[in-house]
Design a protein around this motif. Structure first.
Motif, PDB file in Angstrom:
ATOM      1  N   HIS A 126       0.855  -1.187   0.000  1.00 13.99           N
ATOM      2  CA  HIS A 126       0.000   0.000   0.000  1.00 13.99           C
ATOM      3  C   HIS A 126       0.890   1.235   0.000  1.00 13.99           C
ATOM      4  CE1 HIS A 126      -2.842   3.031   1.459  1.00 13.99           C
ATOM      5  NE2 HIS A 126      -3.764   2.263   0.889  1.00 13.99           N
ATOM      6  N   GLU A 173      -2.265  -4.275   0.754  1.00 10.83           N
ATOM      7  CA  GLU A 173      -3.675  -4.226   0.396  1.00 10.83           C
ATOM      8  C   GLU A 173      -4.008  -5.343  -0.583  1.00 10.83           C
ATOM      9  OE1 GLU A 173      -4.968  -0.662  -1.653  1.00 10.83           O
ATOM     10  OE2 GLU A 173      -3.130  -0.567  -2.811  1.00 10.83           O
ATOM     11  N   VAL A 178      -6.489  -6.016  -3.504  1.00 11.75           N
ATOM     12  CA  VAL A 178      -7.261  -5.171  -4.414  1.00 11.75           C
ATOM     13  C   VAL A 178      -8.159  -6.027  -5.290  1.00 11.75           C
ATOM     14  CG1 VAL A 178      -7.127  -3.479  -6.285  1.00 11.75           C
ATOM     15  CG2 VAL A 178      -5.432  -3.446  -4.446  1.00 11.75           C
ATOM     16  N   TRP A 195     -10.635  -5.315  -8.449  1.00 10.09           N
ATOM     17  CA  TRP A 195     -11.117  -4.361  -9.459  1.00 10.09           C
ATOM     18  C   TRP A 195     -12.482  -4.842  -9.921  1.00 10.09           C
ATOM     19  CZ3 TRP A 195      -8.745   0.144 -10.277  1.00 10.09           C
ATOM     20  CH2 TRP A 195      -7.419   0.261  -9.836  1.00 10.09           C
ATOM     21  N   TYR A 241     -13.426   1.821  -0.766  1.00 12.80           N
ATOM     22  CA  TYR A 241     -14.051   1.591  -2.066  1.00 12.80           C
ATOM     23  C   TYR A 241     -14.156   2.916  -2.804  1.00 12.80           C
ATOM     24  CZ  TYR A 241     -16.647  -0.011  -5.960  1.00 12.80           C
ATOM     25  OH  TYR A 241     -16.994  -0.313  -7.251  1.00 12.80           O
ATOM     26  N   TYR A 291     -12.775   0.186  -7.569  1.00 11.95           N
ATOM     27  CA  TYR A 291     -11.976  -0.850  -6.921  1.00 11.95           C
ATOM     28  C   TYR A 291     -12.245  -0.893  -5.422  1.00 11.95           C
ATOM     29  CZ  TYR A 291      -8.334   2.251  -4.984  1.00 11.95           C
ATOM     30  OH  TYR A 291      -7.652   3.202  -4.282  1.00 11.95           O
ATOM     31  N   SER A 311     -10.516  -2.140  -1.865  1.00  6.45           N
ATOM     32  CA  SER A 311      -9.233  -2.430  -1.242  1.00  6.45           C
ATOM     33  C   SER A 311      -9.460  -2.852   0.207  1.00  6.45           C
ATOM     34  CB  SER A 311      -8.347  -1.174  -1.287  1.00  6.45           C
ATOM     35  OG  SER A 311      -7.172  -1.367  -0.541  1.00  6.45           O
ATOM     36  N   MET A 322      -7.113  -3.485   3.499  1.00  4.38           N
ATOM     37  CA  MET A 322      -5.759  -3.090   3.893  1.00  4.38           C
ATOM     38  C   MET A 322      -5.383  -3.623   5.277  1.00  4.38           C
ATOM     39  SD  MET A 322      -6.318   0.808   2.625  1.00  4.38           S
ATOM     40  CE  MET A 322      -7.970   0.769   3.312  1.00  4.38           C
TER      41      MET A 322
END
Length: 111
Positions: free
Chosen positions: A13, A19, A21, A23, A80, A86, A88, A90
């Motif tokens: 990150h 993170e 991710v 998509w 978001y 996307y 994420s 974390m």
């Protein structure tokens, strides 16, 4: 089912930590059901440890939504962004994110 445009990836990150991710959807598509995705994610993770999602209340045309996923004793940041579409998750622990990613594999499909 969570439809994604590419395989989920765990990355460094930019502010530190890691993170995961996802998509999802199309840029600026406010109908992308990210809140429902998070509910599905929490249900899948709840099989391993008590899991909950904390998000602010819904707003029309919301963007840059931040929250928290509680996964057992872990606190996972949620972010978001509709403008880039996307999601994420974390954490400081790549091991935790790998566990989450593995648990989510049956829910994720390439669009």
């Amino acid at each position: 089912m969570i439809e994604v445009h590419c395989r989920p990836a765990i990355e460094r990150h930019r502010k530190g930590g890691w993170e995961l991710v996802l998509w999802t959807g199309n840029a600026f598509d406010y109908s992308t059901p990210f809140r429902e995705m998070l509910t599905d994610i929490a249900a899948a993770l709840d099989k391993d440890a008590p899991t909950s999602v904390e998000l602010p209340g819904y707003e029309d045309f919301e963007d840059f939504v931040e929250g928290e996923l509680r996964f057992g004793d872990e606190s996972i940041g949620i972010y978001y962004e509709h403008s880039l579409s996307y999601l994420s998750l974390m954490s400081d622990s790549p091991k935790t994110l790998n566990k989450i990613c593995s648990r989510l594999q049956p829910l994720v499909a390439l669009a």
